[in-house]
Write an enzyme that holds these catalytic residues in place. Structure first.
Site, PDB file in Angstrom:
ATOM      1  N   THR A 338      60.661  48.039  41.992  1.00 32.41           N
ATOM      2  CA  THR A 338      59.438  47.279  42.263  1.00 32.41           C
ATOM      3  C   THR A 338      58.255  48.180  42.580  1.00 32.41           C
ATOM      4  OG1 THR A 338      60.142  47.019  44.570  1.00 32.41           O
ATOM      5  CG2 THR A 338      60.691  45.244  43.030  1.00 32.41           C
ATOM      6  N   ASP A 339      58.343  49.447  42.205  1.00 30.20           N
ATOM      7  CA  ASP A 339      57.266  50.414  42.438  1.00 30.20           C
ATOM      8  C   ASP A 339      56.026  50.016  41.642  1.00 30.20           C
ATOM      9  OD1 ASP A 339      55.705  52.694  42.829  1.00 30.20           O
ATOM     10  OD2 ASP A 339      57.398  54.061  42.595  1.00 30.20           O
ATOM     11  N   ARG A 340      54.878  49.891  42.309  1.00 25.56           N
ATOM     12  CA  ARG A 340      53.613  49.574  41.654  1.00 25.56           C
ATOM     13  C   ARG A 340      52.761  50.818  41.429  1.00 25.56           C
ATOM     14  NH1 ARG A 340      54.814  44.368  40.033  1.00 25.56           N
ATOM     15  NH2 ARG A 340      55.569  43.162  41.810  1.00 25.56           N
ATOM     16  N   VAL A 341      53.271  51.975  41.815  1.00 28.85           N
ATOM     17  CA  VAL A 341      52.552  53.239  41.594  1.00 28.85           C
ATOM     18  C   VAL A 341      53.155  53.926  40.370  1.00 28.85           C
ATOM     19  CG1 VAL A 341      51.862  55.454  42.594  1.00 28.85           C
ATOM     20  CG2 VAL A 341      52.018  53.418  44.060  1.00 28.85           C
ATOM     21  N   HIS A 372      56.829  50.891  46.271  1.00 23.13           N
ATOM     22  CA  HIS A 372      56.781  52.350  46.235  1.00 23.13           C
ATOM     23  C   HIS A 372      57.312  52.951  47.536  1.00 23.13           C
ATOM     24  CE1 HIS A 372      55.281  56.237  44.870  1.00 23.13           C
ATOM     25  NE2 HIS A 372      54.592  56.373  45.987  1.00 23.13           N
TER      26      HIS A 372
END
Length: 392
Positions: A338-341, A372
């Site tokens: 679920t990392d948005r970076v 992140h």
């Protein structure tokens, strides 16, 4: 707790980070490495480079049992152990670093260092050289006259530190986010020296990510108090408003939707956004508070220089393939789904490049509700995979 410990804890809490495992027993001491004059990869000269570092464990006679831990964008070298006495904060990866832990300091000599242009210039437990450092030629802070530094410059200064400690080979280079970028850079720059690489919540800095980094820093440049970086003089106010807005962007992108659910449909007392455009929602108020707290412990120019160092990751190579094909290491890549970076598909592309290059690579995903930040906050569940990676 020392003032430095308070500032370090505040820096973590401002991004929603804890200080690590609550029961850490191993105290560590911050030291300062004097690297002397350094010429940057871009051709600039820094007269006297100083960085802080900490160690745990003992280097063997061959100098080949060392582990280097590199820190995330807003962090410093306090990755493990308890700093500042029995009641001081513990390192962000203390759950996996220490005697008997997955990165076992009874077996490995573990080193972690502050980077150049570290943002935490107000923390006495951070030692760094950057735009807030006094320029010996002028007697004033460098400001924007400080040379541009890259991720490779971070690596080169770390290499000088490791040389001074007698390290000949690295059993592992690891770190989360910005630290993962440094680990990847190490694998390309010194392939014969690095046995294993573990980038956590990190991947390629492509043009899309360079653009996001520009968005991170934009509020600083728009703050009139920034004055093109010339705000250190007595009587001048630093660009705290712009810096706080920058940290708000970082905070939101570094988290994920489940983190924000705590604010769902909540409105601060006395506010009514449906009636007054100036009133706030609870999530906005929380982001404001976080940004302001983080701005008080950091430096705006250092933020800009740290952004540029990230944008320059692996830029000495014609492509990501060219950089990764230099590696001789084994890889354990640790993304957060679920990392948005560093998005999942980008990390997978890096993994496929490593496999095409014939490098042994394992992938273990790190879970949690923090996106992140799972790579900093929730590393403990992957500890046994890390132990197995180091056992071979």
């Amino acid at each position: 707790m020392t003032r430095g410990g308070v500032l370090a804890a505040a820096a973590l809490l401002a991004l929603g980070l804890s200080g690590g495992a609550a029961m850490a027993q191993d105290q560590v001491e911050k030291r300062v490495f004097e690297a002397g004059s350094y010429q940057t990869r871009g051709g600039g000269t820094i007269a006297n480079v100083r960085i802080g570092y900490q160690t745990m464990g003992r280097l063997n006679d061959a100098g080949d049992n060392a582990v280097l831990i590199a820190h995330f964008f807003s962090g410093n070298s306090h990755a493990f152990g308890r700093l500042g006495g029995a009641t001081g904060p513990v390192g962000y990866w203390d759950a996996i670093i220490g005697p008997g832990k997955p990165i076992d300091t009874d077996r490995f000599f573990v080193v972690s260092s502050d980077t150049l242009v570290n943002v935490n210039v107000g923390d006495p437990n951070t030692t760094t050289t950057g735009p807030a450092t006094i320029n010996p030629d002028t007697g004033r802070p460098y400001g924007m006259a400080f040379p541009v530094v890259s991720m490779r410059d971070f690596v080169e200064v770390q290499k000088k530190l490791l040389d001074s400690l007698g390290v000949k080979r690295l059993a592992l280079v690891a770190g989360p986010s910005n630290g993962g970028l440094q680990a990847i850079e190490w694998a390309a720059a010194y392939p014969e020296m690095v046995e294993r690489v573990m980038p956590v919540i990190a991947g390629e800095i492509d043009a899309w990510m360079q653009g996001w980094l520009d968005v991170w820093e934009a509020p600083i440049r728009l703050d009139p108090n920034w004055r093109e970086g010339d705000y250190y003089a007595p009587g001048r106010e630093p660009p705290l408003r712009g810096l706080a807005e920058a940290w708000k962007i970082v905070t939101l992108q570094a988290n994920d939707r489940p983190w924000a659910r705590q604010f769902e449909r909540r409105i601060p007392e006395g506010q009514d956004p449906a009636k007054r455009i100036g009133d706030r929602f609870e999530v906005e108020r929380a982001l404001d508070a976080t940004g302001q707290a983080r701005a008080r412990t950091s430096d705006a120019n250092s933020f800009l220089y740290m952004v540029r160092a990230n944008q320059l990751a692996l830029r000495e190579y014609p492509s990501l393939e060219a950089a990764l094909s230099r590696s001789q290491a084994r890889w354990l890549v640790v993304p957060s789904p679920t990392d948005r970076v560093f998005l999942r598909e980008g990390v997978q592309e890096m993994v496929e490049i490593l496999r095409r290059a014939g490098r042994p690579v394992e992938v273990v995903e790190i879970g949690g509700e923090r996106g992140h930040l799972n790579g900093v906050l929730n590393v403990a569940p992957v500890g046994e995979r890390v132990r197995a990676f180091l056992a071979d």
